[in-house]
Design an enzyme around this catalytic site. Structure first.
Site, PDB file in Angstrom:
ATOM      1  CD  GLU A  44       3.123  12.705  12.053  1.00 10.44           C
ATOM      2  OE1 GLU A  44       2.270  11.976  11.498  1.00 10.44           O
ATOM      3  OE2 GLU A  44       3.260  13.907  11.773  1.00 10.44           O
ATOM      4  CD  GLU A  70      -2.765   1.259   2.469  1.00  8.79           C
ATOM      5  OE1 GLU A  70      -2.668   0.399   3.362  1.00  8.79           O
ATOM      6  OE2 GLU A  70      -3.658   2.128   2.444  1.00  8.79           O
TER       7      GLU A  70
HETATM    8  C1  LIG Z   1      -8.025   9.404   2.609  1.00  6.33           C
HETATM    9  C2  LIG Z   1      -7.938   8.261   3.532  1.00  6.33           C
HETATM   10  C3  LIG Z   1      -8.246   6.992   3.109  1.00  6.33           C
HETATM   11  C4  LIG Z   1      -8.182   5.906   3.978  1.00  6.33           C
HETATM   12  N1  LIG Z   1      -8.539   4.672   3.524  1.00  6.33           N
HETATM   13  C5  LIG Z   1      -8.537   3.630   4.382  1.00  6.33           C
HETATM   14  C6  LIG Z   1      -8.993   2.346   3.967  1.00  6.33           C
HETATM   15  O1  LIG Z   1      -9.377   2.157   2.804  1.00  6.33           O
HETATM   16  N2  LIG Z   1      -9.018   1.339   4.832  1.00  6.33           N
HETATM   17  C7  LIG Z   1      -8.606   1.496   6.113  1.00  6.33           C
HETATM   18  O2  LIG Z   1      -8.619   0.533   6.855  1.00  6.33           O
HETATM   19  N3  LIG Z   1      -8.170   2.700   6.569  1.00  6.33           N
HETATM   20  C8  LIG Z   1      -8.144   3.767   5.724  1.00  6.33           C
HETATM   21  N4  LIG Z   1      -7.717   4.993   6.173  1.00  6.33           N
HETATM   22  C9  LIG Z   1      -7.397   5.150   7.587  1.00  6.33           C
HETATM   23  C10 LIG Z   1      -5.933   5.396   7.877  1.00  6.33           C
HETATM   24  O3  LIG Z   1      -5.182   4.226   7.741  1.00  6.33           O
HETATM   25  C11 LIG Z   1      -5.848   5.976   9.290  1.00  6.33           C
HETATM   26  O4  LIG Z   1      -6.477   7.230   9.257  1.00  6.33           O
HETATM   27  C12 LIG Z   1      -4.432   6.130   9.760  1.00  6.33           C
HETATM   28  O5  LIG Z   1      -3.842   4.879  10.006  1.00  6.33           O
HETATM   29  C13 LIG Z   1      -4.325   7.005  11.002  1.00  6.33           C
HETATM   30  O6  LIG Z   1      -5.183   6.605  12.013  1.00  6.33           O
HETATM   31  P1  LIG Z   1      -6.138   7.665  12.738  1.00  6.33           P
HETATM   32  O7  LIG Z   1      -6.902   8.363  11.687  1.00  6.33           O
HETATM   33  O8  LIG Z   1      -6.889   6.936  13.783  1.00  6.33           O
HETATM   34  O9  LIG Z   1      -5.148   8.718  13.389  1.00  6.33           O
HETATM   35  P2  LIG Z   1      -4.418   8.591  14.799  1.00  6.33           P
HETATM   36  O10 LIG Z   1      -3.718   7.287  14.862  1.00  6.33           O
HETATM   37  O11 LIG Z   1      -5.348   8.934  15.868  1.00  6.33           O
HETATM   38  O12 LIG Z   1      -3.318   9.715  14.642  1.00  6.33           O
HETATM   39  C14 LIG Z   1      -3.505  11.094  14.960  1.00  6.33           C
HETATM   40  C15 LIG Z   1      -2.153  11.791  14.943  1.00  6.33           C
HETATM   41  O13 LIG Z   1      -1.311  11.213  15.951  1.00  6.33           O
HETATM   42  C16 LIG Z   1      -0.104  10.782  15.404  1.00  6.33           C
HETATM   43  N5  LIG Z   1       0.384   9.572  16.065  1.00  6.33           N
HETATM   44  C17 LIG Z   1      -0.318   8.458  16.382  1.00  6.33           C
HETATM   45  N6  LIG Z   1       0.485   7.540  16.928  1.00  6.33           N
HETATM   46  C18 LIG Z   1       1.728   8.065  16.958  1.00  6.33           C
HETATM   47  C19 LIG Z   1       3.005   7.600  17.402  1.00  6.33           C
HETATM   48  N7  LIG Z   1       3.178   6.365  17.898  1.00  6.33           N
HETATM   49  N8  LIG Z   1       4.043   8.442  17.263  1.00  6.33           N
HETATM   50  C20 LIG Z   1       3.888   9.685  16.746  1.00  6.33           C
HETATM   51  N9  LIG Z   1       2.732  10.166  16.329  1.00  6.33           N
HETATM   52  C21 LIG Z   1       1.656   9.371  16.424  1.00  6.33           C
HETATM   53  C22 LIG Z   1      -0.442  10.489  13.950  1.00  6.33           C
HETATM   54  O14 LIG Z   1       0.725  10.514  13.142  1.00  6.33           O
HETATM   55  C23 LIG Z   1      -1.408  11.594  13.634  1.00  6.33           C
HETATM   56  O15 LIG Z   1      -0.691  12.751  13.309  1.00  6.33           O
HETATM   57  C24 LIG Z   1      -7.769   6.095   5.322  1.00  6.33           C
HETATM   58  C25 LIG Z   1      -7.443   7.374   5.744  1.00  6.33           C
HETATM   59  C26 LIG Z   1      -7.515   8.456   4.882  1.00  6.33           C
HETATM   60  C27 LIG Z   1      -7.144   9.808   5.371  1.00  6.33           C
END
Ligand SMILES: Cc1cc2nc3c(=O)[nH]c(=O)nc-3n(C[C@H](O)[C@H](O)[C@H](O)COP(=O)(O)OP(=O)(O)OC[C@H]3O[C@@H](n4cnc5c(N)ncnc54)[C@H](O)[C@@H]3O)c2cc1C
Lengths: 381, 394
Positions: B379, B247
Site C-alpha cells: 500500500e 532495499e
Molecule cells: C519479514 C520482515 C522483515 C522485516 N525486517 C525489518 C528489518 O530488518 N528492519 C526494520 O527496521 N524493519 C523490518 N521490518 C518491518 C517492516 O518494515 C514493517 O513491518 C513495515 O514497514 C510495516 O509496518 P508495520 O508492521 O508497523 O505495519 P503498519 O504500518 O501498522 O501497517 C498495517 C497495515 O496498514 C496499512 N497502512 C499503513 N499506513 C497506510 C497508509 N498510509 N495507506 C494505506 N495503508 C496503510 C499497511 O499497508 C498494512 O497493510 C520487517 C518486516 C517483515 C515482515
C-alpha cells in the site's frame, strides 16, 4: 534492446505531432457522424503515404521506406492514442507482411510498390467465427482448369470496405476435412471487383471499417494463388503475429492515452472540496494501472524487436504482447469510464471512444484467453 | 573484438576457472552466505567461492576498487551478471551491507567511514542489520522514538526497535534515531553501531514460517562515538529514504534469487498436474499458471528495459516502488499457485513423508507473505507511485 534508438524516438515524436494536428479523436467522431462505411480520410491517407508509413515494412528497392517493425510499432502506438481510423495495421502490416513472406517475385513486383505508395489497400480475409479461430477454414478452393473457384464466407474482415485487394484464406483439402483445412490452406489474391465477391459493411461499435465477405463461385487464375503453390502456412502465421504485435502497440497507445486523460481528470475534478485524485481508493487503482502499462510496454517492445531480428521468438512474444495488451486495455477502459463518473458515460466526452475501440481490438487476432492458451502450448505446458 | 567482448570472454574464462562445481547448482536457502564474524559454511565451497569473488572485488562489482569493489562500469557489471547466470554461478554473498548500507555510505560517508566500513562489507566479514521499525513506527516510519542524546564526544541511545531481521546474528546495525523532537522527519539521524556494545539486547521473534529471522532490539544507555554518525545531524531522513530504494530493489528480486531452489510454477504444475504430453491437465489452473508465467516474463522484460534506460542515463523516478510492489505481489501469487497445483503435498510442515522441496515450498510460501510488508508495504509503494510518478495530490 527494449529501448528506442534516436531514429525511432524521432519517428515516434514526429508521428505524434502529425497525428495530433491532422487527426485528433474528433476526426473519428466526424467520420462516424458522416456514416461513410469506409471510415477513412483519403487525403490523410495520402499524407501518411507521403511520410512513408504504408511502406514501412517494404524494402526500398520495392518502393518502401524500410522503417522496420519496431519503427512501425511506434507509429501504430501513436495512432492508438488518437484512435486513427486507417488501414495501416490491416493493409500495411498484415497484408503487406504476408506478401513479403509468401508472394512470388511477380506478385511482389505488382503489389508492393503500389501498397507502399498507398495506392492500393489490401485486407486479409481469414476469420469465419465470431471469435478469432485461425485454424477453422470452411471457405474452399476447388481447382478448375488453369485456376480455382472459391466458395465460402468470412464473417469479419477488417478494412475490407473499399479495399482494392483481398487476401483470402481458403482450404485446398479435397475431401473438405476441417482438421486439414489450414494445413492445406491456400491464400488467394482477389481484386475487389472480381465477380462473385460480395462485401457487406459491418457497422461496428468502434466506427471502424469492417465487412462480412462472401465468395460465391469466385473464379481465379493460377497466378492469383499466393506463392504460386509453395506452402504459405508459416507466412500466414508470421503475418498474423505481426498483426497481433502491431495491434498490441496500437492498444498500448490507446490505453496509455486513456490513462493520461484519466490522470488529468483525477487532478482536475473536485469533490468534497478536494481533487478526487487525492482519494486513496483511486490513487491505488491508478498506481496499479501504471504498473500494468509498464509491463505491457516492455512486452510490446520485446515483440516488435523480435519481428525485426529474432524471428524464432516471434510466436511466444506475439502472444505475450497481445495477451497483456488485451488485459490492460480492458481494465484501463473500464477504470477510465468509472473514474470519469457521469461525464464518462456521455457521447460528448471522448473517453467512450477508447472503450469502444478497445473491445474490437481485443477480439481482433485473438483475445487474452486465446493467447494464453497459445502461449502455454508453445511453451509445452 | 570489441573491449566489451574481450571483457565478456575474460569474465567467462575466470568464472569457469574459479567457480567450484557445487557453486553452479541451485542454491538451497540454508546455503545462502550472509557473511559476518559468526558466519558458518555448510558447504566449504561457499567459503572458497566467497573468498575468490571478494578477491576480484566481484561481491560488489560496481564499487570502486579502493573500497573492495570491482570498479566495473554498469555495462560491465551487466555482463558479469549475465555470465554468472549463464553458467549458473551462485551469488557469493547476500546481506544488508552490500545491498543497502554500502551504496549510501559510498554517497554520504566520510572518507574515514568508507575506509573503515566498506572493505569488510565487500569481503563479507561484517554482517549488518537494519534498525528502522519500532512498535509505533512502521509505515509511519518517521514517527520513530528511539533517542540519541548528545554527550559531547558520543551519543547515548535509549529505545526499542522491532522486526530487526537477523539482529541476533549481526555484527553491526545501521539505525535511525531521534536527535531532535522539534521536527518529525527533520529530527532523525542515521547512526552505525556495534551490536556488541554494552546495553544492546536482542530477542528473536518466531515467524509464521517457523523461522526466527527477526528480533526485538533494545538499547539501554548504549554509547556510540560521534564518528559513527552518517551525514549531518538531523538529516538522516534523506539517507534513510535512499537506503529504502536500495532495499526495495533487493526485495523485488528476492523471489527470483530464491527461485533457484524452488522451480518455476509452470514446472511444478507440469510435475503435479501434467498429462503424458506434459500438458497441464486442469484447464483452469493451466490458464492461471500461464497468466502468471506471462506476467513473470513481462516483469523480467521490464527490469531489463529499466536497466537499459538507466544505462542510457534517463532512469525514471519511482521505479523501485513499482518493482518492489509488483515483484513481491507476483512472488506471493507464485506460491499460492504452487499450493493449488501441488495440493496437500505442498502443505506439509515437517517429517519424512514430504520431500525437502515440498517442505521448502510450504515454508517459503509462508515467508513470502512478508515480502509485501517488509521494506514498506504494498500500500505504501502504491502511495509512492501515485505521488512521485503520477503526481497525484496528497
Ligand atoms: C519479514 C520482515 C522483515 C522485516 N525486517 C525489518 C528489518 O530488518 N528492519 C526494520 O527496521 N524493519 C523490518 N521490518 C518491518 C517492516 O518494515 C514493517 O513491518 C513495515 O514497514 C510495516 O509496518 P508495520 O508492521 O508497523 O505495519 P503498519 O504500518 O501498522 O501497517 C498495517 C497495515 O496498514 C496499512 N497502512 C499503513 N499506513 C497506510 C497508509 N498510509 N495507506 C494505506 N495503508 C496503510 C499497511 O499497508 C498494512 O497493510 C520487517 C518486516 C517483515 C515482515
Amino acid at each position: 534492446m527494449l529501448i528506442l534508438d534516436d531514429t525511432q524516438t524521432l519517428l515516434k515524436t514526429s508521428a505524434a505531432d502529425f497525428l495530433a494536428a491532422r487527426s485528433p479523436v474528433k476526426a473519428l467522431r466526424a467520420l462516424r457522424d458522416a456514416g461513410a462505411p469506409e471510415g477513412l480520410d483519403h487525403a490523410l491517407w495520402q499524407e501518411m503515404a507521403g511520410l512513408g508509413w504504408p511502406g514501412a515494412l517494404i524494402p526500398e528497392d520495392s518502393g518502401g521506406s524500410a522503417i522496420g517493425y519496431k519503427g512501425m510499432g511506434q507509429i501504430l502506438e501513436e495512432t492508438g492514442r488518437v484512435l486513427l481510423a486507417s488501414p495501416l495495421l490491416s493493409s500495411s502490416v498484415v497484408a503487406t507482411s504476408l506478401l513479403l513472406e509468401a508472394g512470388s517475385t511477380t506478385q511482389k513486383e505488382i503489389w508492393l510498390p503500389r501498397l507502399a505508395r498507398g495506392e492500393v489497400r489490401a485486407a486479409l480475409a481469414l476469420d469465419e467465427q465470431p471469435r478469432h479461430a485461425p485454424d477453422v477454414c470452411q471457405t474452399h478452393a476447388t481447382p478448375q482448369g488453369h485456376g480455382y473457384v472459391l466458395h465460402g464466407a468470412k464473417c469479419f474482415v477488417p478494412d475490407a470496405v473499399g479495399a482494392d485487394l483481398l487476401l483470402v484464406v481458403a482450404s485446398l483439402s479435397p475431401d473438405r476435412k476441417v482438421e486439414e483445412a489450414v494445413a492445406e490452406a491456400g491464400i488467394f489474391l482477389v481484386p475487389a471487383n472480381t465477380p462473385g465477391l460480395d462485401c457487406t459493411s459491418l457497422r461496428m461499435v468502434d466506427s471502424r471499417n469492417a465487412a462480412r465477405v462472401e465468395l460465391g463461385g469466385v473464379e481465379l487464375p493460377d497466378s492469383a494463388r499466393l506463392g504460386e503453390g509453395s506452402p504459405v502456412r508459416q507466412a500466414l502465421s508470421f503475418a498474423l503475429d505481426a498483426g497481433r504485435i502491431g495491434l498490441a502497440a496500437e492498444m498500448l497507445g490507446n490505453a496509455q492515452e486513456a490513462f493520461d486523460r484519466t490522470l488529468r481528470y483525477l487532478k482536475l475534478r473536485e469533490q468534497f472540496g478536494v481533487a478526487i485524485g487525492s482519494f486513496q481508493a483511486l490513487k491505488h487503482r491508478a498506481a496499479s494501472l501504471y504498473c500494468e502499462l509498464e509491463l505491457t510496454r516492455s512486452a510490446v517492445l520485446a515483440a516488435l524487436g523480435a519481428l525485426d531480428c529474432a524471428r524464432d521468438e516471434v510466436p511466444a512474444l506475439a502472444s505475450l504482447a497481445k495477451a497483456k495488451a488485451c488485459e490492460v486495455i480492458e481494465l484501463m477502459s473500464n477504470e477510465a469510464i468509472q473514474m470519469h463518473g457521469g461525464i464518462g458515460m456521455t457521447d460528448a466526452e471522448e473517453i467512450g471512444f477508447f472503450l469502444k475501440r478497445a473491445r474490437v481490438a481485443q477480439q481482433l487476432y485473438g483475445d487474452a484467453s486465446f493467447h494464453r492458451a497459445r502461449y502455454a502450448t508453445l511453451m509445452g505446458y | 573484438m570489441s573491449p566489451m567482448d574481450e571483457f565478456k570472454r575474460e569474465t567467462r574464462a575466470w568464472l569457469q576457472a574459479n567457480c567450484p562445481q557445487s557453486m553452479r547448482t541451485p542454491m538451497p536457502e540454508d546455503e545462502r552466505c550472509w557473511g559476518g564474524r559468526g558466519a558458518s559454511f555448510k558447504n566449504p565451497d561457499s567459503a572458497l567461492w566467497l573468498a575468490r569473488m571478494a578477491e576480484q572485488g566481484w561481491t560488489v562489482p560496481t564499487w570502486p576498487r579502493a573500497y573492495g569493489g570491482g570498479g566495473l562500469t554498469p555495462a560491465e557489471a551487466q555482463v558479469l551478471e549475465a555470465e554468472m547466470s549463464t553458467l549458473g554461478c551462485r551469488q557469493p554473498l547476500f546481506g544488508f551491507g552490500i545491498s543497502m548500507l554500502g551504496p549510501v555510505l559510498l554517497k554520504h560517508g566520510t572518507e574515514a567511514q568508507k575506509q573503515a566500513f566498506l572493505p569488510p562489507i565487500a569481503r563479507g566479514e561484517i554482517r549488518w542489520c537494519q534498525g528502522y521499525s519500532e512498535p509505533g513506527a512502521g509505515s509511519d516510519l518517521a514517527n520513530l522514538q528511539t533517542r540519541a542524546e548528545d554527550c559531547g564526544d558520543h551519543f547515548r541511545i535509549n529505545g526499542q526497535k522491532i522486526w530487526t531481521s537477523y539482529a541476533h546474528l549481526s555484527d553491526w546495525i545501521f539505525c535511525l534515531v531521534r536527535t531532535s523532537s522539534e521536527r518529525k522527519q527533520g529530527g532523525i539521524s542515521f547512526l552505525l553501531l556495534d551490536m556488541q556494545s554494552p546495553g544492546v539486547e536482542t530477542r528473536p521473534i518466531t515467524l509464521i514460517s517457523g523461522a526466527s529471522a527477526f528480533c526485538e532490539t533494545f538499547f539501554t544507555d548504549v554509547k556510540v562515538p560521534k564518528s559513527q554518525l552518517v551525514g549531518q545531524l538531523n538529516e538522516g531522513w534523506t539517507i534513510a529514504k535512499e537506503l529504502l530504494q536500495h532495499e526495495r530493489g533487493m526485495i523485488s528480486r528476492i523471489g527470483r534469487a530464491i527461485g533457484g531452489a524452488i522451480p518455476a510454477v509452470e514446472t511444478l504444475a507440469q510435475r503435479y498436474l501434467g498429462d503424458a504430453t506434459g500438458r497441464i491437465s486442469d484447464p483452469v489452473l493451466r490458464d492461471e499458471v500461464t497468466r502468471h508465467a506471462m506476467n513473470e516474463r513481462a516483469f523480467e522484460l521490464t527490469m531489463q528495459r529499466a536497466g537499459e534506460t538507466s544505462a542510457a542515463g534517463t532512469a525514471a523516478d519511482g521505479l523501485s516502488s513499482f518493482f518492489k510492489y509488483y515483484g513481491t505481489e507476483q512472488n506471493k501469487r507464485k506460491f499460492e499457485l504452487i499450493l493449488k497445483c501441488a495440493g496437500t503435498r505442498a502443505l506439509g510442515w515437517e517429517g519424512e513423508e514430504f520431500t525437502a522441496e515440498e517442505l521448502a515450498i510450504c515454508r517459503t510460501w509462508l515467508r513470502s507473505k512478508g515480502n509485501s510488508i517488509e521494506g514498506g508495504t504494498s500500500e505504501i509503494q502504491l502511495n509512492v507511485i501515485a505521488k512521485r510518478v503520477l503526481g497525484l495530490p496528497d
